[in-house]
Design an enzyme around this catalytic site. Structure first.
Site, PDB file in Angstrom:
ATOM      1  N   LYS A  54      34.040   2.419  32.229  1.00 29.79           N
ATOM      2  CA  LYS A  54      35.301   2.411  32.995  1.00 29.79           C
ATOM      3  C   LYS A  54      35.230   1.267  34.008  1.00 29.79           C
ATOM      4  O   LYS A  54      34.144   0.860  34.416  1.00 29.79           O
ATOM      5  CB  LYS A  54      35.457   3.730  33.754  1.00 29.79           C
ATOM      6  CG  LYS A  54      35.594   4.957  32.883  1.00 29.79           C
ATOM      7  CD  LYS A  54      36.998   5.535  33.003  1.00 29.79           C
ATOM      8  CE  LYS A  54      37.215   6.701  32.078  1.00 29.79           C
ATOM      9  NZ  LYS A  54      36.871   7.964  32.697  1.00 29.79           N
ATOM     10  N   HIS A  57      36.339  -0.328  40.307  1.00 26.75           N
ATOM     11  CA  HIS A  57      37.504  -0.736  41.101  1.00 26.75           C
ATOM     12  C   HIS A  57      37.241  -0.611  42.597  1.00 26.75           C
ATOM     13  O   HIS A  57      36.129  -0.269  43.025  1.00 26.75           O
ATOM     14  CB  HIS A  57      38.746   0.033  40.671  1.00 26.75           C
ATOM     15  CG  HIS A  57      38.598   1.522  40.759  1.00 26.75           C
ATOM     16  ND1 HIS A  57      38.430   2.174  41.954  1.00 26.75           N
ATOM     17  CD2 HIS A  57      38.588   2.472  39.792  1.00 26.75           C
ATOM     18  CE1 HIS A  57      38.342   3.465  41.727  1.00 26.75           C
ATOM     19  NE2 HIS A  57      38.416   3.672  40.420  1.00 26.75           N
ATOM     20  N   HIS A  60      35.397   2.393  44.027  1.00 25.73           N
ATOM     21  CA  HIS A  60      33.928   2.328  43.886  1.00 25.73           C
ATOM     22  C   HIS A  60      33.331   1.356  44.897  1.00 25.73           C
ATOM     23  O   HIS A  60      32.227   1.545  45.378  1.00 25.73           O
ATOM     24  CB  HIS A  60      33.526   1.878  42.485  1.00 25.73           C
ATOM     25  CG  HIS A  60      33.998   2.792  41.405  1.00 25.73           C
ATOM     26  ND1 HIS A  60      34.913   2.407  40.463  1.00 25.73           N
ATOM     27  CD2 HIS A  60      33.696   4.074  41.122  1.00 25.73           C
ATOM     28  CE1 HIS A  60      35.153   3.413  39.643  1.00 25.73           C
ATOM     29  NE2 HIS A  60      34.422   4.446  40.023  1.00 25.73           N
TER      30      HIS A  60
HETATM   31  N1  ARG Z   1      30.853   9.543  38.571  1.00 26.13           N
HETATM   32  C1  ARG Z   1      31.656  10.316  39.473  1.00 26.13           C
HETATM   33  C2  ARG Z   1      33.047   9.713  39.587  1.00 26.13           C
HETATM   34  O1  ARG Z   1      33.226   8.526  39.407  1.00 26.13           O
HETATM   35  C3  ARG Z   1      31.072  10.420  40.842  1.00 26.13           C
HETATM   36  C4  ARG Z   1      29.743  11.076  40.917  1.00 26.13           C
HETATM   37  C5  ARG Z   1      29.492  11.641  42.255  1.00 26.13           C
HETATM   38  N2  ARG Z   1      28.181  12.213  42.403  1.00 26.13           N
HETATM   39  C6  ARG Z   1      27.817  13.442  42.021  1.00 26.13           C
HETATM   40  N3  ARG Z   1      26.584  13.798  42.236  1.00 26.13           N
HETATM   41  N4  ARG Z   1      28.643  14.265  41.439  1.00 26.13           N
HETATM   42  O2  ARG Z   1      33.977  10.453  39.888  1.00 26.13           O
END
Ligand code: ARG
Length: 483
Positions: A54, A57, A60
């Site tokens: 993905k 952006h 992030h």
């Molecule tokens: N990959 C997830 C997202 O982009 C965020 C992860 C956050 N960390 C966790 N330990 N759940 O929404």
């Protein structure tokens, strides 16, 4: 100390303040303000954590910049700090990607612009899934095959991961962001049985329509699914496995999750269920969601599907370009233009992400992010470079015995000294509140104090003592370890 009416007034002896602050800086050197206050404590900062395949952006970016600042500050204070990138590299979406690639792979060249290509495939296959239940079923099967170790599916999945990670690394390189671990969701895929066993042993696991859940209704948190009726895990299960693994591996005093507040409920649930994992009180108390605000566009929320996502590589490119234009206009003969433009352009974007309270939503505006005047990164860089150039001009750094403290008693000198004196408190509040903006605001304050000092005093004075005294406080700029 003075009694005045109903008040007790305290005055600070400026000479003592001057002497104390300068001596402390001299003694602490690179560790000024740190005092090794974090020694013996283990901190995990989990940040960035983008989803594979993905786009990366500006949401992030905010996460990455905030997390990286916290990581560096904890390190500076002497905490044993581990930075983790909890990559989103697991889930049915990879089954979808594989299905899409099987169908249309020959139309794409993944090596070039991999994330855009992946997104294209993803949007296409998603649309097809909506129309055709059978395709969706195939996608689910593909994901199951990943879990079972099917060579083709696993190879494809690894390919998406490698290509994405390469793209992310480019951005991390530009931002100078580092991690100690890239253990993402997939890392926990074989560590979930123990979670289920432990919760079961605690008596909290309940059967519900074939699924295994923990009921958190009495806490107002709904239910947390641990295992779906088809036996597969979900996002929360993988997070619980991560809590358990991190407790065992790092025995953390703090485990910080830098994640947008959208996931508030998720983390409340995970932390609540974690009480049934049998980990220590210290570990449990250390779990903390560092929630930050959403980044929105003036036109609303970003949407990958509608193509309104602002990608970080584009943003950084634009920022660097704009700086280059300013250089061409104002200082066309400057050496290393590209290099300098990079430092300033990227610095501006980073600082912009750090100077407002993290929980506040941000409306993304090119003109604000790329503003180089006023309270911005380039302003701080400008003041910093200025202090260094004075030092260069002088050619040496005076030592404390060459300083006559009485030379530094004017208002602007005292303001610089007071601000420096505050540095330790500032760092302490940053970690107490997990709020890096406190340090960013402080830097503006310090830069402004220094500019005033610079305007009010002839720093390189003919008089040796005056010169040496003026120069000494700026040792901080020379010695300060890069945070
Ligand atoms: N990959 C997830 C997202 O982009 C965020 C992860 C956050 N960390 C966790 N330990 N759940 O929404």
């Amino acid at each position: 100390v003075e009694i005045a009416g109903g008040y007790l007034n305290f005055y600070i002896n400026k000479l003592v303040l001057t002497e104390n602050v300068l001596k402390e800086i001299e003694n602490a050197g690179e560790n000024f303000g740190a005092n090794n206050s974090g020694a013996g404590k283990n901190v995990i900062v989990e940040y960035s954590s983008p989803n594979i395949a993905k786009p990366f952006h500006i949401g992030h970016l905010r996460n990455t910049v905030i997390g990286s600042a916290l990581y560096r500050i904890y390190k500076y204070l002497g905490y044993n700090t581990t930075g983790i990138n909890h990559l989103g590299d697991y889930g049915t979406q990879f089954g979808k990607m594989i299905e899409g690639y099987k169908r249309w792979g020959n139309e794409y060249n993944l090596e070039e612009n991999p994330i855009d290509q992946c997104m294209d495939i993803y949007v296409r296959i998603n649309n097809l899934c909506k129309e055709d239940e059978e395709v969706l079923e195939k996608c689910r099967e593909n994901f199951k095959k990943i879990e079972e170790g099917d060579p083709y599916c696993v190879a494809m999945w690894n390919k998406f991961k490698d290509l994405s990670l390469k793209e992310f690394q480019k951005i991390y390189g530009l931002l100078n962001v580092k991690f100690d671990s890239y253990n993402g969701e997939a890392f926990y895929s074989d560590k979930m049985d123990e979670v289920v066993e432990r919760i079961n042993a605690s008596g909290a696991l309940v059967d519900s329509e074939g699924a295994k859940i923990v009921d958190l209704e009495d806490k107002g948190l709904g239910v947390c699914i641990i295992k779906k009726s088809d036996g597969t895990s979900i996002y929360a299960t993988r997070d619980l496995a991560a809590v358990l693994y991190r407790a065992k591996t790092y025995d953390f005093d703090k485990c910080l999750y830098v994640v947008a507040y959208e996931q508030n409920l998720h983390f409340k649930q995970v932390f609540e269920v974690a009480k049934h994992l049998g980990i220590s009180e210290k570990n449990l108390n250390g779990l903390e969601h560092v929630a930050y605000g959403m980044v929105r566009l003036t036109t609303g929320k970003m949407s990958t599907r509608e193509g309104t996502v602002i990608k970080v590589d584009k943003l950084l490119e634009e920022s660097i370009d704009r700086v280059l234009k300013v250089i061409e206009e104002k200082n066309p003969d400057m050496e290393n233009k590209e290099e300098e433009a990079k430092k300033i352009g990227i610095g501006a974007v980073i600082f912009n992400n750090l100077c407002s309270t993290i929980i506040k939503d941000q409306v993304f505006d090119w003109n604000i992010v790329l503003n180089f005047n006023g309270e911005t990164g380039p302003y701080i860089q400008y003041v910093y470079v200025r202090t260094k150039s004075i030092l260069d001009k002088l050619g040496y750094v005076p030592t404390i015995d060459q300083v006559d403290f009485s030379v530094l008693q004017d208002k602007s000198s005292i303001t610089v000294l007071k601000t420096l004196y505050n540095f330790e408190n500032v760092l302490k509040s940053v970690v107490d509140k997990n709020e890096p903006s406190i340090l960013a605001r402080y830097l503006i304050e310090l830069a402004t104090a220094f500019s005033n000092f610079y305007n009010d005093n002839k720093i390189i004075d003919e008089d040796e003592t005056v010169k040496n005294s003026n120069m000494n406080p700026k040792k901080i700029f020379k010695n300060q370890k890069e945070i």
